[in-house]
Scaffold this motif. Structure first.
Motif, PDB file in Angstrom:
ATOM      1  N   CYS A   1      -7.422  -0.352  -2.144  1.00 49.91           N
ATOM      2  CA  CYS A   1      -6.224  -0.327  -2.815  1.00 49.91           C
ATOM      3  C   CYS A   1      -6.816   0.465  -4.347  1.00 49.91           C
ATOM      4  O   CYS A   1      -5.938   1.415  -4.854  1.00 49.91           O
ATOM      5  N   LEU A   2      -7.879   0.283  -4.626  1.00 45.44           N
ATOM      6  CA  LEU A   2      -8.630   0.841  -5.691  1.00 45.44           C
ATOM      7  C   LEU A   2      -8.685   2.285  -5.613  1.00 45.44           C
ATOM      8  O   LEU A   2      -8.498   3.287  -6.441  1.00 45.44           O
ATOM      9  N   ASN A   3      -9.131   2.740  -4.355  1.00 47.83           N
ATOM     10  CA  ASN A   3      -9.166   4.190  -3.859  1.00 47.83           C
ATOM     11  C   ASN A   3      -7.769   4.890  -3.892  1.00 47.83           C
ATOM     12  O   ASN A   3      -7.836   6.041  -4.224  1.00 47.83           O
ATOM     13  N   LYS A   4      -6.661   4.111  -3.640  1.00 53.20           N
ATOM     14  CA  LYS A   4      -5.373   4.706  -3.694  1.00 53.20           C
ATOM     15  C   LYS A   4      -5.046   4.636  -5.191  1.00 53.20           C
ATOM     16  O   LYS A   4      -3.634   5.089  -5.364  1.00 53.20           O
ATOM     17  N   GLY A   5      -5.587   4.296  -6.199  1.00 54.65           N
ATOM     18  CA  GLY A   5      -5.006   4.285  -7.579  1.00 54.65           C
ATOM     19  C   GLY A   5      -4.570   3.073  -8.180  1.00 54.65           C
ATOM     20  O   GLY A   5      -4.169   3.077  -9.430  1.00 54.65           O
ATOM     21  N   ALA A   6      -4.763   1.792  -7.580  1.00 52.52           N
ATOM     22  CA  ALA A   6      -4.596   0.572  -8.200  1.00 52.52           C
ATOM     23  C   ALA A   6      -5.714   0.276  -9.209  1.00 52.52           C
ATOM     24  O   ALA A   6      -6.720   0.666  -9.043  1.00 52.52           O
ATOM     25  N   TYR A   7      -5.388  -0.294 -10.300  1.00 52.43           N
ATOM     26  CA  TYR A   7      -6.472  -0.594 -11.369  1.00 52.43           C
ATOM     27  C   TYR A   7      -7.332  -1.975 -10.916  1.00 52.43           C
ATOM     28  O   TYR A   7      -8.308  -2.136 -11.222  1.00 52.43           O
TER      29      TYR A   7
ATOM     30  N   ALA B   1     -12.602  -7.933   0.746  1.00 50.56           N
ATOM     31  CA  ALA B   1     -12.897  -6.921   0.072  1.00 50.56           C
ATOM     32  C   ALA B   1     -12.643  -5.526   0.559  1.00 50.56           C
ATOM     33  O   ALA B   1     -12.401  -4.476  -0.298  1.00 50.56           O
ATOM     34  N   ARG B   2     -12.537  -5.309   1.741  1.00 50.32           N
ATOM     35  CA  ARG B   2     -12.156  -4.005   2.401  1.00 50.32           C
ATOM     36  C   ARG B   2     -10.865  -3.644   1.948  1.00 50.32           C
ATOM     37  O   ARG B   2     -10.561  -2.327   1.483  1.00 50.32           O
ATOM     38  N   ILE B   3      -9.727  -4.422   1.727  1.00 49.46           N
ATOM     39  CA  ILE B   3      -8.465  -4.097   1.185  1.00 49.46           C
ATOM     40  C   ILE B   3      -8.739  -4.016  -0.114  1.00 49.46           C
ATOM     41  O   ILE B   3      -7.898  -2.867  -0.567  1.00 49.46           O
ATOM     42  N   ALA B   4      -9.161  -4.622  -1.014  1.00 47.87           N
ATOM     43  CA  ALA B   4      -9.299  -4.405  -2.360  1.00 47.87           C
ATOM     44  C   ALA B   4      -9.937  -3.101  -2.566  1.00 47.87           C
ATOM     45  O   ALA B   4      -9.354  -2.309  -3.640  1.00 47.87           O
ATOM     46  N   VAL B   5     -10.862  -2.668  -2.190  1.00 50.72           N
ATOM     47  CA  VAL B   5     -11.478  -1.164  -2.257  1.00 50.72           C
ATOM     48  C   VAL B   5     -10.349  -0.125  -1.747  1.00 50.72           C
ATOM     49  O   VAL B   5     -10.435   0.781  -2.474  1.00 50.72           O
TER      50      VAL B   5
ATOM     51  N   CYS C   1      -0.949   0.094 -11.806  1.00 53.52           N
ATOM     52  CA  CYS C   1      -0.832  -0.691 -10.753  1.00 53.52           C
ATOM     53  C   CYS C   1      -1.834  -1.927 -10.626  1.00 53.52           C
ATOM     54  O   CYS C   1      -2.697  -1.529 -10.405  1.00 53.52           O
ATOM     55  N   ILE C   2      -1.176  -3.115 -10.483  1.00 52.54           N
ATOM     56  CA  ILE C   2      -1.996  -4.180 -10.074  1.00 52.54           C
ATOM     57  C   ILE C   2      -1.581  -4.668  -8.804  1.00 52.54           C
ATOM     58  O   ILE C   2      -0.553  -5.187  -8.519  1.00 52.54           O
ATOM     59  N   MET C   3      -2.373  -4.858  -7.477  1.00 48.92           N
ATOM     60  CA  MET C   3      -1.997  -5.366  -6.311  1.00 48.92           C
ATOM     61  C   MET C   3      -2.210  -6.863  -6.361  1.00 48.92           C
ATOM     62  O   MET C   3      -3.149  -7.512  -6.886  1.00 48.92           O
ATOM     63  N   VAL C   4      -1.173  -7.451  -5.746  1.00 55.23           N
ATOM     64  CA  VAL C   4      -1.185  -9.024  -5.751  1.00 55.23           C
ATOM     65  C   VAL C   4      -1.054  -9.519  -4.207  1.00 55.23           C
ATOM     66  O   VAL C   4      -0.159  -9.047  -3.442  1.00 55.23           O
ATOM     67  N   THR C   5      -2.250 -10.262  -3.936  1.00 53.98           N
ATOM     68  CA  THR C   5      -2.004 -10.549  -2.414  1.00 53.98           C
ATOM     69  C   THR C   5      -2.600 -11.888  -2.119  1.00 53.98           C
ATOM     70  O   THR C   5      -3.362 -12.472  -2.879  1.00 53.98           O
ATOM     71  N   ALA C   6      -1.996 -12.426  -0.801  1.00 52.47           N
ATOM     72  CA  ALA C   6      -2.807 -13.812  -0.480  1.00 52.47           C
ATOM     73  C   ALA C   6      -4.183 -13.736   0.307  1.00 52.47           C
ATOM     74  O   ALA C   6      -4.756 -14.730   0.679  1.00 52.47           O
TER      75      ALA C   6
ATOM     76  N   MET D   1       0.869  -1.208  -0.084  1.00 50.65           N
ATOM     77  CA  MET D   1       0.058   0.000  -0.103  1.00 50.65           C
ATOM     78  C   MET D   1       1.019   1.109  -0.063  1.00 50.65           C
ATOM     79  O   MET D   1       0.496   2.335  -0.807  1.00 50.65           O
ATOM     80  N   ALA D   2       2.212   1.217   0.823  1.00 49.66           N
ATOM     81  CA  ALA D   2       2.882   2.230   0.747  1.00 49.66           C
ATOM     82  C   ALA D   2       3.527   2.503  -0.347  1.00 49.66           C
ATOM     83  O   ALA D   2       3.915   3.704  -0.838  1.00 49.66           O
ATOM     84  N   LEU D   3       3.873   1.333  -1.125  1.00 58.27           N
ATOM     85  CA  LEU D   3       4.564   1.639  -2.293  1.00 58.27           C
ATOM     86  C   LEU D   3       3.940   2.016  -3.452  1.00 58.27           C
ATOM     87  O   LEU D   3       4.175   2.809  -4.412  1.00 58.27           O
ATOM     88  N   LEU D   4       2.516   1.585  -3.364  1.00 57.06           N
ATOM     89  CA  LEU D   4       1.607   1.996  -4.369  1.00 57.06           C
ATOM     90  C   LEU D   4       1.390   3.677  -4.304  1.00 57.06           C
ATOM     91  O   LEU D   4       1.396   4.184  -5.295  1.00 57.06           O
TER      92      LEU D   4
END
Length: 457
Positions: free
Chosen positions: A94-100, A88-92, A79-84, A64-67
């Motif tokens: 990420c998208l709010n901070k600019g990830a696609y 939904a909360r984390i995904a939202v 940017c595409i975030m990859v996670t284990a 998140m900080a790197l994004l």
């Protein structure tokens, strides 16, 4: 693919797995980075990427900080975030901070490819919008495919950048412009800058295909499909599979054949003559025309559905008279085989002045033809005014005489100057259309269309 990609993950093994998957998809410029802090520092120094695949959980600096750091310093990097963690909360967030996009490990190659395709398509569209707003001249990331196109015109340079952005996508492209402006050269450059560059580029003049030849040439045929056909034939579609099919002069394609072409564009499938089996084909379509397709649609001579299918991206090449700053560059280019163009004296000033002031209804093709003729007459000597075709000096003299008669304030519209020049050449050839078209260096269809607009059939 030419896109520059970075993958960031502290797990070196998984980093290698993603690297191999990206290689399978076709990406060649990939940086694998297991240190998020180091990448952040590089980005702050000005390093940028087209796409970043970022792991969420990393020591020292998490995803998140790197994004946030990437978006602050290189907002055009997608940017595409990859996670284990499939939450939904984390995904939202990420998208709010600019990830696609947001992918959950383990990521299947098919899912990764689809996500990257959508992400890079979004980047392409945003870059096209940014290009329209910018005042400065854009630079090409991949210059080599566009090197044969000689220009210093700001208008053309912007078109080349737009062409490069379109090259990375799969959308069909429509190139418009007058005869002789370099539409096929631009199509070849787009192919060369695309991921399909190692596969065939097949140019087809659509006006040369009659109804009886279209299906045989386009789709091919099986053995025995025609009387006396001892062997089958591979058509353009099969031959060009995975490459680029260039449909030149698509405005000349008969209405009866436009529907057959549309079906291939829509379905990506075809059948050979003599066979009912359907074959898949993977092609990039680039079409070109010097006709006004919108006017042809209004006259019901060109299908609307085909028009909107081929016009995924639209590039319009300006005529040479609108890029006069390129005339001397092109003259040097065409004469470099015969003269040392790095030294003065290969062309006299009076001859160059005439070339610079002429309006070129046949555009670049006409300039090349004029210079070839002059080289033949000069026989190694510097090119002089007397070596240029008489219709150039006659056209300029006609324009000067008309301007003088109109008075110092009379400035004729360019269309009237062109009309006077074409009619003068037409009269000189005894109203022979074929000879006039050759003399002007323009296509016969173009001449007929212009003469029709002057009321001459």
């Amino acid at each position: 693919m030419n896109s520059h990609v970075v993958v960031v993950d502290d797990d070196r093994d998984y980093l290698e797995v993603l690297g191999r998957k990206l290689s399978e998809i076709g990406f060649k410029r990939v940086r694998l980075e297991d240190n998020s802090v180091k990448l952040a520092e590089d980005v702050e120094k000005g390093l940028s990427f087209d796409l970043a695949l970022i792991d969420m959980t990393m020591p020292e600096m998490d995803g998140m900080a790197l994004l946030e750091k990437i978006k602050a310093n290189s907002p055009s990097t997608e940017c595409i975030m990859v996670t284990a963690i499939n939450e939904a909360r984390i995904a939202v967030e990420c998208l709010n901070k600019g990830a696609y996009d947001y992918l959950v490990k383990p990521v299947a190659t098919e899912d990764l490819s689809l996500s990257i395709k959508r992400t890079l398509e979004r980047k392409r569209l945003l870059d096209l919008l940014d290009l329209e707003k910018r005042d400065d001249l854009p630079t090409l990331e991949n210059e080599e495919p566009f090197r044969p196109i000689v220009t210093q015109s700001k208008k053309v340079l912007r078109i080349l950048k737009e062409a490069e952005l379109h090259a990375s996508s799969l959308v069909p492209i429509l190139i418009t412009g007058e005869s002789g402006t370099g539409k096929e050269l631009l199509a070849r450059a787009i192919h060369g800058a695309s991921p399909r560059a190692q596969h065939p580029f097949s140019p087809i003049n659509m006006s040369s295909l009659s109804s009886s030849l279209f299906e045989a040439e386009f789709f091919g045929h099986t053995k025995g499909a025609f009387t006396g056909a001892e062997h089958g034939r591979v058509g353009y579609l099969e031959h060009t599979n995975k490459g680029t099919l260039f449909l030149d002069e698509i405005g000349d394609l008969p209405l009866s054949l436009q529907g057959k072409l549309l079906r291939v564009l829509q379905d990506g499938e075809f059948s050979k003559l003599g066979s009912s089996a359907r074959q898949k084909v993977d092609l990039r379509f680039i079409a070109a025309t010097n006709e006004n397709l919108e006017q042809m649609m209004a006259q019901k001579r060109f299908r609307k559905d085909l028009y909107y299918r081929i016009r995924g991206g639209w590039l319009h090449l300006p005529p040479l008279r609108e890029r006069q700053e390129d005339i001397f560059l092109l003259t040097r280019k065409f004469l470099e085989k015969y003269y040392d163009v790095n030294k003065q004296g290969f062309i006299e000033k009076t001859a160059l002045d005439l070339l610079m002031r002429y309006h070129y209804p046949g555009n670049i093709r006409e300039l090349k033809s004029v210079l070839q003729s002059a080289v033949n007459l000069a026989r190694g000597e510097p090119i002089r005014k007397t070596h240029l075709p008489s219709h150039i000096t006659a056209a300029l003299k006609t324009c000067e005489d008309e301007d003088l008669a109109a008075g110092s304030s009379g400035v004729k519209p360019l269309s009237e100057v062109e009309k006077a020049h074409i009619l003068h050449a037409y009269a000189q050839t005894g109203e022979n259309k074929s000879k006039t078209a050759r003399r002007l260096g323009i296509g016969l269809n173009t001449l007929r269309r212009k003469l029709a607009s002057y009321g001459i059939q």
